[in-house]
Design a protein around this motif. Structure first.
Motif, PDB file in Angstrom:
ATOM      1  N   ASN A   1       4.220  -2.362 -12.472  1.00  5.32           N
ATOM      2  CA  ASN A   1       3.674  -2.033 -13.823  1.00  5.32           C
ATOM      3  C   ASN A   1       2.253  -3.119 -13.782  1.00  5.32           C
ATOM      4  N   TYR A   2       1.315  -2.240 -13.586  1.00  7.02           N
ATOM      5  CA  TYR A   2      -0.123  -3.040 -13.290  1.00  7.02           C
ATOM      6  C   TYR A   2      -0.410  -3.605 -14.274  1.00  7.02           C
ATOM      7  N   ALA A   3      -0.230  -3.513 -15.697  1.00 10.86           N
ATOM      8  CA  ALA A   3      -0.698  -4.224 -16.962  1.00 10.86           C
ATOM      9  C   ALA A   3       0.330  -5.199 -17.532  1.00 10.86           C
ATOM     10  N   LEU A   4       1.105  -5.595 -16.695  1.00 10.98           N
ATOM     11  CA  LEU A   4       2.006  -6.581 -17.202  1.00 10.98           C
ATOM     12  C   LEU A   4       1.352  -7.979 -16.863  1.00 10.98           C
ATOM     13  N   CYS A   5       1.504  -9.121 -17.771  1.00  9.71           N
ATOM     14  CA  CYS A   5       1.254 -10.318 -17.271  1.00  9.71           C
ATOM     15  C   CYS A   5       2.375 -11.245 -17.681  1.00  9.71           C
ATOM     16  N   GLY A   6       2.261 -12.514 -17.337  1.00 14.74           N
ATOM     17  CA  GLY A   6       3.198 -13.656 -17.290  1.00 14.74           C
ATOM     18  C   GLY A   6       3.293 -14.627 -16.471  1.00 14.74           C
ATOM     19  N   PRO A   7       4.380 -15.490 -16.151  1.00 10.79           N
ATOM     20  CA  PRO A   7       4.564 -16.580 -15.392  1.00 10.79           C
ATOM     21  C   PRO A   7       4.080 -16.299 -13.771  1.00 10.79           C
ATOM     22  N   PRO A   8       3.293 -17.243 -13.112  1.00 10.16           N
ATOM     23  CA  PRO A   8       3.102 -16.729 -11.599  1.00 10.16           C
ATOM     24  C   PRO A   8       4.140 -16.549 -10.825  1.00 10.16           C
ATOM     25  N   ARG A   9       5.556 -16.945 -11.018  1.00 12.14           N
ATOM     26  CA  ARG A   9       6.679 -16.681 -10.251  1.00 12.14           C
ATOM     27  C   ARG A   9       7.207 -15.291 -10.563  1.00 12.14           C
ATOM     28  N   LEU A  10       6.458 -14.623 -11.382  1.00 10.65           N
ATOM     29  CA  LEU A  10       6.841 -12.997 -11.501  1.00 10.65           C
ATOM     30  C   LEU A  10       5.910 -12.118 -10.548  1.00 10.65           C
ATOM     31  N   LEU A  11       4.926 -12.780 -10.204  1.00 11.03           N
ATOM     32  CA  LEU A  11       4.014 -12.271  -9.478  1.00 11.03           C
ATOM     33  C   LEU A  11       2.979 -11.179 -10.149  1.00 11.03           C
ATOM     34  N   VAL A  12       2.696 -11.576 -11.451  1.00 15.75           N
ATOM     35  CA  VAL A  12       1.823 -10.910 -12.074  1.00 15.75           C
ATOM     36  C   VAL A  12       0.759 -11.734 -12.623  1.00 15.75           C
ATOM     37  N   PRO A  13      -0.429 -11.015 -13.098  1.00 14.80           N
ATOM     38  CA  PRO A  13      -1.465 -11.813 -13.584  1.00 14.80           C
ATOM     39  C   PRO A  13      -1.110 -12.812 -14.778  1.00 14.80           C
ATOM     40  N   PRO A  14      -1.784 -13.901 -14.940  1.00 18.70           N
ATOM     41  CA  PRO A  14      -1.580 -14.546 -16.169  1.00 18.70           C
ATOM     42  C   PRO A  14      -2.226 -13.985 -17.385  1.00 18.70           C
ATOM     43  N   CYS A  15      -1.598 -14.019 -18.647  1.00 21.45           N
ATOM     44  CA  CYS A  15      -1.871 -13.459 -19.577  1.00 21.45           C
ATOM     45  C   CYS A  15      -3.393 -13.982 -20.447  1.00 21.45           C
ATOM     46  N   LYS A  16      -4.140 -13.234 -20.675  1.00 20.70           N
ATOM     47  CA  LYS A  16      -5.568 -13.729 -20.922  1.00 20.70           C
ATOM     48  C   LYS A  16      -5.334 -14.630 -22.241  1.00 20.70           C
ATOM     49  N   ASN A  17      -4.428 -14.105 -23.256  1.00 21.36           N
ATOM     50  CA  ASN A  17      -4.330 -14.730 -24.532  1.00 21.36           C
ATOM     51  C   ASN A  17      -3.982 -16.447 -23.900  1.00 21.36           C
ATOM     52  N   ASN A  18      -2.771 -16.609 -23.136  1.00 22.16           N
ATOM     53  CA  ASN A  18      -2.461 -18.142 -22.725  1.00 22.16           C
ATOM     54  C   ASN A  18      -3.596 -18.761 -22.083  1.00 22.16           C
ATOM     55  N   ILE A  19      -4.562 -17.976 -21.287  1.00 21.22           N
ATOM     56  CA  ILE A  19      -5.611 -18.685 -20.708  1.00 21.22           C
ATOM     57  C   ILE A  19      -6.676 -19.074 -21.611  1.00 21.22           C
ATOM     58  N   HIS A  20      -6.844 -18.268 -22.758  1.00 22.14           N
ATOM     59  CA  HIS A  20      -7.865 -18.719 -23.722  1.00 22.14           C
ATOM     60  C   HIS A  20      -7.426 -19.782 -24.500  1.00 22.14           C
ATOM     61  N   LYS A  21      -5.805 -19.851 -24.787  1.00 20.44           N
ATOM     62  CA  LYS A  21      -5.376 -21.253 -25.662  1.00 20.44           C
ATOM     63  C   LYS A  21      -5.711 -22.425 -24.765  1.00 20.44           C
ATOM     64  N   VAL A  22      -5.421 -22.469 -23.412  1.00 19.01           N
ATOM     65  CA  VAL A  22      -5.295 -23.454 -22.585  1.00 19.01           C
ATOM     66  C   VAL A  22      -6.818 -23.844 -22.660  1.00 19.01           C
ATOM     67  N   HIS A  23      -7.653 -22.965 -22.520  1.00 22.74           N
ATOM     68  CA  HIS A  23      -9.058 -23.419 -22.511  1.00 22.74           C
ATOM     69  C   HIS A  23      -9.471 -24.036 -23.601  1.00 22.74           C
ATOM     70  N   LYS A  24      -9.258 -23.372 -24.694  1.00 19.61           N
ATOM     71  CA  LYS A  24      -9.723 -23.915 -26.232  1.00 19.61           C
ATOM     72  C   LYS A  24      -9.019 -25.245 -26.254  1.00 19.61           C
ATOM     73  N   ARG A  25      -7.700 -25.511 -25.905  1.00 18.33           N
ATOM     74  CA  ARG A  25      -7.079 -26.765 -26.022  1.00 18.33           C
ATOM     75  C   ARG A  25      -7.894 -27.867 -25.159  1.00 18.33           C
ATOM     76  N   THR A  26      -8.258 -27.712 -23.882  1.00 16.86           N
ATOM     77  CA  THR A  26      -8.981 -28.417 -23.092  1.00 16.86           C
ATOM     78  C   THR A  26     -10.213 -29.016 -23.690  1.00 16.86           C
ATOM     79  N   VAL A  27     -11.109 -27.920 -24.128  1.00 16.57           N
ATOM     80  CA  VAL A  27     -12.329 -28.269 -24.813  1.00 16.57           C
ATOM     81  C   VAL A  27     -12.245 -29.144 -26.118  1.00 16.57           C
TER      82      VAL A  27
END
Length: 480
Positions: free
Chosen positions: A107-133
């Protein structure tokens, strides 16, 4: 249907959306809609299936997200939505932390935790970056400091990337597709150094060991003997075949390990061994219903290989030692070392590789031509062996006599002369009902193993016929 506990509509040609009304079946324990042509979304109402333990929706054309409502299913211990077109974030609460990457494959458009061997979700990445800044700004880190750190990270990343790309292929232990990575050292540790005490069996191209991975999972590890001619090709064929098909009656490949001098497949461990063991070991025995259920499982596996996937797969070497039984005595077909994948316009292929004597279809043995009807022939021979306990290479078959010819000439004289003595005795309470059931099965076996390929049944019809025979038997002994 409000009291139904199990609903299996798998491997049909069902189309359209999944009815949301199914979500009202609160007593439902098992739901299997796999291997159809269903489209649309997974109904949000499935969150109401409070008793559900088994949900299989794989091999359809479902799209949209996996409903968060499924997190409420506290009893769900098997979940499979692989080979669909789902998208969005994989739920993370409730039962979902217990599921592995195999539940979500392809299912090539799924995202989630690395252990499931899928890409990380963009929303989570944006939240992490925002919090870091925000944290950086709150602590007053100068802008120049951030730039220096980013440059340093970029240089380190490039260095690591170069090291990865220039590393020799011999040291790169890879897994198929997005499967979990496992090293030769881990497999060695899992099997006690491939100790003989963990040896489960040996085949044409290697050995199979019982092992326990670092996460505690019990597995079977098939190590290929690369000194044997054809072992490399066998490994590649098995990887290609098994990465294309997923079915409850096929031995699941968890991952693989491949380097220049070591190749292995990590498989589901089948605690009850092979059908070969249960048919021909003194300490094992199977009753009539167990044998029928096993052969229904095998027929369902072959039907899926032949028709349940865009690329038909011919097993080419079906025999009792390649039929494995799990802890619940459910049969799984394994060992795809000489399997063939048909192209879109192919109905048959030619091969130089020979299968096991006695189980090979006549056209396979004489011309090397294989088709899905070659598997049907092998199935017919295994079906005869399962109920007669005679191997196709039995010493009593001399000259031109084959197990099929023996059965065809002996069956009209009486079922008692051909059936396994442990299965049918004249003094049995349900002798007539058992005899009728076994006679019907053996006649079906003869129809599967005819000399001419075009006269053989297809596996879909075999599954239907076997289930009818089983139901007739159950109805007959119920009314006695």
């Amino acid at each position: 249907m409000r009291s139904v506990t199990s609903l299996n509509l798998s491997t049909n040609r069902l189309t359209g959306d999944i009815s949301s009304a199914i979500g009202g079946l609160i007593t439902l324990v098992s739901l299997d809609l796999s291997n159809n042509r269903l489209q649309g979304h997974i109904p949000e109402s499935f969150g109401g299936l409070i008793s559900l333990e088994f949900l299989d929706l794989c091999n359809n054309s479902l799209f949209g997200v996996i409903p968060k409502s499924l997190e409420k299913l506290s009893h769900l211990n098997y979940f499979n939505v692989s080979f669909n077109r789902l998208e969005g974030e994989i739920p993370t609460k409730g039962c979902f932390p217990n599921f592995s990457s195999t539940s979500f494959m392809e299912n090539y458009a799924l995202c989630g935790p690395p252990r499931l061997l899928v890409p990380p979700c963009k929303n989570n990445i944006h939240k992490v970056h925002k919090r870091t800044v925000l944290q950086a700004l709150s602590y007053g880190i100068p802008t120049i400091g951030i730039v220096v750190v980013l440059i340093g990270l970029a240089l380190m990343y490039r260095k690591c990337q170069n090291r990865t790309t220039t590393r020799p292929i011999e040291d790169d232990l890879l897994c198929l597709g997005t499967w979990r990575k496992v090293s030769q050292d881990e497999l060695s540790h899992a099997t006690g150094g491939f100790d003989e005490s963990n040896l489960l069996g040996s085949g044409s191209f290697g050995h199979v060991y019982k092992g326990r991975l670092s996460d505690g999972m019990e597995v079977a590890i098939k190590v290929f003997n690369l000194q044997r001619e054809g072992a490399f090709k066998s490994f590649e064929i098995e990887c290609e075949a098994m990465s294309n098909v997923v079915h409850r009656n096929l031995v699941k490949v968890i991952t693989c390990c491949s380097s220049a001098d070591f190749k292995a497949l990590v498989l589901d461990y089948m605690s009850n061994g092979s059908l070969e063991k249960w048919l021909h070991s003194k300490n094992c025995s199977l009753d009539i219903l167990q044998r029928v259920d096993i052969m229904i499982d095998v027929a369902a596996a072959l039907e899926h290989l032949h028709t349940g996937h865009p690329v038909p797969v011919i097993h080419c070497d079906l025999k009792p030692s390649n039929i494995l039984l799990d802890e619940d005595m459910v049969a799984h077909v394994g060992d795809f070392g000489i399997a063939k994948l048909l192209g879109e316009d192919d109905e048959m292929k030619q091969t130089m590789t020979l299968a096991t004597i006695g189980y090979m279809a006549p056209e396979f043995g004489s011309t090397g031509i294989v088709s899905i009807k070659s598997d049907v022939y092998s199935y017919g021979i295994v079906l005869i062996e399962t109920f007669t306990k005679r191997k196709p290479v039995d010493e009593s078959f001399v000259e031109e006599m084959t197990i099929r010819n023996w059965l065809k000439s002996s069956l009209p004289k009486g079922i008692i002369d051909v059936v396994d003595a442990d299965l049918l005795r004249i003094e049995d309470e349900y002798f007539v009902d058992k005899a009728d059931c076994i006679s019907s099965i053996l006649k079906l076996a003869l129809e599967c193993s005819t000399e001419l390929a075009e006269e053989r049944k297809n596996m879909k019809d075999v599954v239907v016929e076997l289930k009818k025979i089983k139901q007739r038997f159950l109805n007959s002994i119920k009314h006695v």
